[in-house]
Write an enzyme that holds these catalytic residues in place. Structure first.
Site, PDB file in Angstrom:
ATOM      1  N   GLU A 159       0.832  -1.207   0.000  1.00  0.00           N
ATOM      2  CA  GLU A 159       0.000   0.000   0.000  1.00  0.00           C
ATOM      3  C   GLU A 159       0.872   1.266   0.000  1.00  0.00           C
ATOM      4  O   GLU A 159       0.768   2.125   0.871  1.00  0.00           O
ATOM      5  CB  GLU A 159      -0.954   0.003   1.192  1.00  0.00           C
ATOM      6  CG  GLU A 159      -1.974  -1.110   1.151  1.00  0.00           C
ATOM      7  CD  GLU A 159      -2.970  -1.074   2.284  1.00  0.00           C
ATOM      8  OE1 GLU A 159      -4.074  -1.631   2.143  1.00  0.00           O
ATOM      9  OE2 GLU A 159      -2.647  -0.481   3.344  1.00  0.00           O
ATOM     10  N   GLU A 318      -6.220  -7.839  -0.664  1.00  0.00           N
ATOM     11  CA  GLU A 318      -6.814  -7.725   0.661  1.00  0.00           C
ATOM     12  C   GLU A 318      -8.278  -7.319   0.538  1.00  0.00           C
ATOM     13  O   GLU A 318      -8.617  -6.453  -0.264  1.00  0.00           O
ATOM     14  CB  GLU A 318      -6.121  -6.646   1.504  1.00  0.00           C
ATOM     15  CG  GLU A 318      -4.719  -6.936   1.972  1.00  0.00           C
ATOM     16  CD  GLU A 318      -4.191  -5.800   2.846  1.00  0.00           C
ATOM     17  OE1 GLU A 318      -5.015  -5.081   3.457  1.00  0.00           O
ATOM     18  OE2 GLU A 318      -2.972  -5.628   2.913  1.00  0.00           O
TER      19      GLU A 318
END
Length: 698
Positions: A159, A318
């Site tokens: 991320e 995710e």
């Protein structure tokens, strides 16, 4: 040049299958629990895990000591159980000893304060010291695991930009000055781009270039400077990703690389159209939006992911089995939503379904984040749903879904990361603009009208669509405006939203009237010329908070629609322009808008251009889409219907969008998945309950 598409192999006989698993953090647990993890993974049908994402301090406990033993042992256990490893570069969190030895690697906020260590990404992407340590780690991992057959993909960072998207350190200042020199070449060109004659900001050399640090109470940043700083922030992190990737690729070039994007309609901070060029397969972290828009928001985010993947399958790296712990309101998922959401991602083109995380943490900041194995263990409704999902994904893989591609619609809603960044500027007529949320609202309106749209980056090729929609695409360059004009002239339909095409790529306002993009080319295409914006809001006490629209044609389709934020005060200039709706009523009259065109249609070449000159909510946008923009063969608006196709098979996915049970009839093909779905006696008839999923193969 875009990297070749390469999908990570599973440890199956042919390497194929829908990937299923999640982030696995065995270093948080005693090794005594690892065998039980493997047992439960096999029970659930897990076939892949992302490993070592936050494990730098365990791999390198001190600057001069490396410990790969624990990582060797868990990779062997997983591989022997048939579970592939997506191995991270482990740079998302740095060890505390590095910060103690080199505090200069810390980023700084706009006030000049160091962003202290202890969370994720507490490092400056432009720090040469940090990069040296990070790339050393990458090379060590590649040397040790590059030929390991159980490691089938590389997961770079995690991320990127979550905690260091904007860095105001001296490292960043030096890097920004170098970035500006590369982009503009001369200081004169930079002065012109930023409009530095305003407020006496002209620079004599690149050594005078500043980053937009805090400037006191009157801290309105030069919008051109701020836009470039946003671009720079994206580029510096992308450069860091590429440096990590290339350090591994020099040693281990034969395994695919990815990093997890963050695309949902509450977060889309990077220019992922550029990032997608640099991965072998596109990955995303998506967390659901609570409330009635849950499924629609998921599909909207996934529609952008499908475009970023150029129609190839993509990877859910995710999502959550149930509630997260980082929102003001952390709602759990309803009955069936754990499975439904996962199958919805597959319906939108994903060939991998993974969660954060495998086992719920017993400590730390995310201990109350849901997981595949909850705190209560395996004898739980949640783990049984995880096992049910694993079986469903195995069924879909056996049926041949993997490798099929999502069929596209006729309509593209265009998304621009730069327009999203620009709408956050404090120098606009309203600070309540949100380009990405407007994209979502238009997407939902098309679903409500039974005509699904795609979400396509503005920078990509959308010329094959019949209709393109530009919601609050604030920035339009002359080149992109010409692309739109050519598209319409060749027979396409262009739909321009209320705050579209107001500024160019340097944040200079286009002149001559609104929307002025392309030195008036956009106005010519639309057949309107705006003079002023009318901005409404609750802050103006005692003033009207909304203005009603009235249909101006025979359809009466837009009667009763309402605008509450932004109205363009326009004159119709096109000889053949048709006014579809006007502002009407006492409130409109107060602002000299009564009878003024609000929605128009204008022929242009062999096509046409619509102007939606005001904000409308989803319900009112739905009226507009139904009346003028939806395809003639509309589907059941209560159902999200997508199609995945290959040369050998076609798979239809049907998911109810609301709370009601849906009756489907005339469905062709043999059922593959009947989740919360009953097959009726009448051929092709099904009853799909709330959060159910029907998948048929034909």
């Amino acid at each position: 040049m875009r990297r070749n598409f390469e999908w990570p192999k599973l440890l199956t006989a042919d390497g194929r299958g829908i990937a299923f698993g999640g982030d696995y953090n065995p270093d948080q647990w005693s090794e005594d629990i690892w065998d039980d993890d493997i047992r439960l993974m096999k029970q659930a049908g897990v076939n892949t895990v992302a490993l070592a994402i936050f494990s730098w301090d365990r791999i390198q406990p001190t600057e001069d000591r490396w410990d790969f033993g624990w990582l060797d042992r868990i990779i062997d256990k997983l591989g022997n159980a048939g579970i592939a490893v997506d191995l991270a570069s482990a740079t998302a969190t740095a060890p505390l000893w590095l910060y103690e030895s080199h505090p200069e690697v810390l980023p700084r906020d706009k006030y000049g304060h160091p962003v202290n260590a202890g969370s994720r990404q507490s490092w400056s992407p432009t720090s040469p010291v940090f990069k040296e340590y990070a790339l050393t780690l990458c090379r060590k991992l590649a040397e040790r695991y590059g030929t390991n057959p159980y490691v089938t993909a590389w997961h770079m960072g995690n991320e990127y930009g979550w905690n260091n998207r904007e860095d105001y350190s001296d490292n960043a200042l030096d890097a920004f000055r170098a970035w500006c020199r590369r982009k503009y070449g001369t200081i004169g060109a930079l002065n012109q781009a930023w409009g530095t004659t305003f407020w006496g900001q002209e620079m004599n050399g690149f050594d005078e270039v500043l980053i937009p640090r805090f400037m006191g109470a009157d801290s309105m940043v030069n919008p051109g400077q701020k836009l470039d700083f946003e671009r720079f922030g994206n580029d510096m992190l992308l450069d860091f990703y590429k440096a990590e990737r290339d350090a591994i690729a020099e040693i281990c070039p034969d395994k695919p690389f990815t990093t997890n994007f963050m695309v949902s309609t509450d977060q889309c901070c990077m220019d992922y159209a550029a990032w997608a060029e640099e991965v072998n397969f596109v990955s995303n972290d998506h967390y659901f939006h609570e409330g009635e828009s849950h499924l629609d928001e998921l599909a909207c985010s996934d529609a952008l992911m499908d475009s970023l993947a150029l129609g190839k399958p993509w990877y859910v790296m995710e999502h959550s089995t149930s509630a997260v712990q980082w929102k003001p309101l952390n709602t759990r998922k309803r009955k069936g939503e754990t499975v439904r959401d996962s199958l919805a991602h597959v319906a939108m083109g994903a060939d991998a379904i993974n969660f954060f995380q495998w086992r719920a943490s017993a400590f730390g900041a995310e201990s109350f984040h849901s997981a595949m194995v909850p705190h209560a263990g395996e004898d739980t409704k949640l783990f049984r749903q995880v096992c049910e999902l694993g079986a469903s994904l195995h069924t879909l893989a056996d049926a041949g879904v993997q490798g099929t591609e999502l069929a596209h619609s006729d309509t593209a809603i265009l998304f621009s990361a730069e327009s999203e960044w620009a709408t956050r500027s404090q120098t606009l007529p309203s600070m309540k603009l949100n380009h990405w949320h407007d994209v979502r609202d238009w997407y939902r309106a098309f679903l409500n009208a039974g005509s699904r749209a795609d979400i396509v980056p503005l920078a990509y090729d959308w010329s094959s669509y019949k209709t393109v929609v530009l919601p609050t695409v604030l920035i339009l360059s002359a080149a992109d405006t010409q692309r739109l004009a050519d598209f319409a002239a060749a027979g396409g339909r262009v739909v321009v939203g209320y705050a579209t095409g107001l500024i160019d790529e340097h944040f200079h306002t286009w002149l001559g009237g609104y929307p002025g993009a392309g030195d008036g080319l956009l106005r010519s295409m639309l057949g309107v010329r705006g003079e002023e914006f009318n901005i409404l809001g609750a802050e103006a006490e005692g003033e009207p908070g909304e203005i009603r629209l009235s249909s101006a044609d025979d359809s009466a389709a837009l009667d009763g629609t309402t605008t509450r934020l932004w109205q363009n005060d326009v004159n119709v200039t096109g000889e053949h322009a048709q006014v579809l709706a006007t502002y009407a009523g006492e409130e409109a009259d107060e602002w000299e808008l009564d009878g003024t065109a609000a929605v128009t249609r204008n022929p242009y070449g062999s096509g046409e251009a619509y102007f939606v000159g005001c904000d409308l909510d989803v319900a009112d946008l739905t009226k507009l889409v139904r009346a003028y923009l939806a395809a003639s063969s509309q589907e059941n608006a209560d159902v999200l219907h997508t199609v995945r196709v290959s040369a050998d098979a076609t798979f239809d996915f049907y998911l109810p969008r609301g709370k009601k049970t849906v009756e489907l009839q005339g469905i062709e093909g043999e059922p593959v998945i009947l989740f919360q779905t009953d097959r009726e006696e009448k051929p092709g008839s099904y009853t799909v309950r709330r959060n159910g999923v029907l998948v048929v193969r034909r």
